[in-house]
Write a protein that holds these residues in place. Structure first.
Motif, PDB file in Angstrom:
ATOM      1  N   ALA A 108      41.301  41.276  41.082  1.00  0.00           N
ATOM      2  CA  ALA A 108      40.652  42.120  42.324  1.00  0.00           C
ATOM      3  C   ALA A 108      41.039  43.386  42.851  1.00  0.00           C
ATOM      4  O   ALA A 108      40.491  44.039  43.330  1.00  0.00           O
ATOM      5  CB  ALA A 108      40.450  41.231  43.478  1.00  0.00           C
ATOM      6  N   ASP A 109      42.422  43.363  42.782  1.00  0.00           N
ATOM      7  CA  ASP A 109      43.258  44.571  43.333  1.00  0.00           C
ATOM      8  C   ASP A 109      42.820  45.731  42.473  1.00  0.00           C
ATOM      9  O   ASP A 109      42.569  46.884  42.636  1.00  0.00           O
ATOM     10  CB  ASP A 109      44.817  44.406  43.487  1.00  0.00           C
ATOM     11  N   ILE A 110      42.562  45.480  41.002  1.00  0.00           N
ATOM     12  CA  ILE A 110      42.402  46.480  39.981  1.00  0.00           C
ATOM     13  C   ILE A 110      41.001  46.938  40.141  1.00  0.00           C
ATOM     14  O   ILE A 110      40.439  48.102  39.919  1.00  0.00           O
ATOM     15  CB  ILE A 110      42.765  46.035  38.771  1.00  0.00           C
ATOM     16  N   ALA A 111      40.051  45.916  40.676  1.00  0.00           N
ATOM     17  CA  ALA A 111      38.691  46.289  40.910  1.00  0.00           C
ATOM     18  C   ALA A 111      38.475  47.371  42.036  1.00  0.00           C
ATOM     19  O   ALA A 111      37.794  48.196  41.761  1.00  0.00           O
ATOM     20  CB  ALA A 111      37.778  45.139  41.160  1.00  0.00           C
ATOM     21  N   LEU A 112      39.518  47.177  42.935  1.00  0.00           N
ATOM     22  CA  LEU A 112      39.299  48.021  44.202  1.00  0.00           C
ATOM     23  C   LEU A 112      39.752  49.605  43.589  1.00  0.00           C
ATOM     24  O   LEU A 112      39.548  50.496  44.081  1.00  0.00           O
ATOM     25  CB  LEU A 112      40.096  47.439  45.303  1.00  0.00           C
ATOM     26  N   LEU A 113      40.944  49.161  42.977  1.00  0.00           N
ATOM     27  CA  LEU A 113      41.719  50.501  42.304  1.00  0.00           C
ATOM     28  C   LEU A 113      40.483  51.458  41.631  1.00  0.00           C
ATOM     29  O   LEU A 113      40.214  52.449  41.626  1.00  0.00           O
ATOM     30  CB  LEU A 113      42.828  50.361  41.377  1.00  0.00           C
ATOM     31  N   CYS A 114      39.639  50.611  40.694  1.00  0.00           N
ATOM     32  CA  CYS A 114      38.856  51.343  39.758  1.00  0.00           C
ATOM     33  C   CYS A 114      37.416  51.896  40.933  1.00  0.00           C
ATOM     34  O   CYS A 114      36.992  52.969  40.548  1.00  0.00           O
ATOM     35  CB  CYS A 114      37.996  50.429  38.892  1.00  0.00           C
ATOM     36  N   LEU A 115      37.333  51.046  41.749  1.00  0.00           N
ATOM     37  CA  LEU A 115      36.257  51.651  42.633  1.00  0.00           C
ATOM     38  C   LEU A 115      36.549  52.868  43.562  1.00  0.00           C
ATOM     39  O   LEU A 115      35.635  53.634  43.621  1.00  0.00           O
ATOM     40  CB  LEU A 115      35.900  50.299  43.709  1.00  0.00           C
ATOM     41  N   LEU A 116      37.831  52.737  43.975  1.00  0.00           N
ATOM     42  CA  LEU A 116      38.287  54.022  44.719  1.00  0.00           C
ATOM     43  C   LEU A 116      38.451  55.057  43.689  1.00  0.00           C
ATOM     44  O   LEU A 116      38.361  56.243  44.067  1.00  0.00           O
ATOM     45  CB  LEU A 116      39.697  53.570  45.642  1.00  0.00           C
TER      46      LEU A 116
END
Ligand code: DGY
Length: 321
Positions: A108-116
């Motif tokens: 989930a952290d990487i999903a937010l990294l990708c989103l940002l």
């Protein structure tokens, strides 16, 4: 001769994991991390009692049919299990396990990294810094997409989807989701359920793909469905690459329908559609969703807990049925 079960470990794993499994099993390690497939995988499994694999090895029906009778279990060091033909394993009474839960937060952290990264133009910003050409602050340069007040559509609201929602709420995003079944209201936490995934797309200023790869989700995000997204939407995929039709997504970025993509996974990886590299607004990382030391150790220990259960004639916690 040892009475410990023989465990074929298909890839090199973190040292603490290899140290535990070497203490408990007659371990057949892969110290140079060569990738084996098909016949070579079958040949390496001769004499083994179980296999600890990664998502990089394909256990097709053909491979599983050729495995020696001694194999009691295949434990995958991954939550995804699309690389293992479950019907073929069942037909041979081979137990299959995976590693849920322990990689939820890291992914989930990487999903937010990708989103940002996609929304705030991280790739171009990093390149500008590294080029030495950043000459001054400008009011109209590198403008991204604001997160707060926007809708985040989550396709696949399992553990990882829910963890993405939790993080996105901290950015004041409004959560919509589609899932095979609706969540309990306590787990929904105010998120809007869309029974029809296409209804979800229409509401998704940002789309985060968090569903497994199945025959139903394969190539879900195609040209027709991309058109259902709001103009300027951002698409993030940290699940499996084949949920997306790459050329359709790339075409949509090129014509400005999609304002940015953030990807951790790719169809056919490590080979991926080279057209992604031509996009300035594609924030790309190499399948690092679970790549923290703590997580990778926890995945190994979870896989070993499952194998220990098999060899104590107990039911493994993560047996896939
Ligand atoms: C998983 O666990 O499925 C990760 O994507 C690693 O393969």
């Amino acid at each position: 001769m040892s009475d410990r079960p023989t465990l074929l470990v298909t890839r090199t794993l973190p040292a603490p994991v290899e140290s535990r499994l070497s203490a408990d099993y007659d371990a057949r390690l892969n110290s140079d991390d060569t990738q084996y497939d098909g016949d070579a995988l079958v040949a390496r499994s001769v004499g083994a009692d179980a296999i600890l694999t990664c998502s990089t090895e394909r256990f097709s029906a053909d491979v599983i049919q050729q495995l020696p009778d001694s194999i009691r279990a295949i434990a995958t060091y991954s939550v995804g299990h699309e690389h293992i033909d479950l019907d073929a394993a069942r037909a041979r009474n081979i137990i299959v396990t995976n590693t849920p839960d322990v990689l939820t937060d890291a992914t989930a952290d990487i999903a937010l990294l990708c989103l940002l990264g996609a929304a705030r133009r991280a790739k171009e910003s990093i390149e500008l810094m590294r080029s030495g050409k950043w000459s001054r602050w400008e009011a109209n340069t590198l403008l991204g997409v604001h997160l707060g007040g926007k809708n985040l559509g989550i396709l696949g609201m399992g553990r990882i989807g829910q963890a993405v929602a939790k993080r996105a709420r901290a950015f004041d995003m409004t959560i919509h989701y589609n899932n095979r079944s609706r969540l309990d209201p306590a787990l929904e936490n105010g998120a809007t359920f869309h029974e029809n995934p296409e209804g979800l797309l229409a509401q998704s200023d940002f789309l985060s793909i968090n569903c497994p790869s199945t025959p139903e989700t394969r190539h879900f995000l195609d040209a027709r469905r991309i058109e259902l997204l709001p103009d300027g939407a951002v698409v993030v995929n940290t699940a499996r690459g084949d949920v997306v039709v790459d050329d359709a997504l790339i075409d949509a970025v090129v014509r400005g329908k999609i304002s940015g993509v953030g990807l951790d996974v790719y169809e056919g990886e490590p080979n991926f559609n080279p057209r992604y590299l031509t996009l300035n607004n594609a924030f790309l990382v190499p399948h690092i969703g679970s790549a923290t030391l703590d997580t990778r150790n926890a995945m190994g220990f979870r896989a070993l807990d499952n194998l220990d259960a098999v060899f104590s004639d107990a039911v493994p916690a993560d047996q896939i049925t």
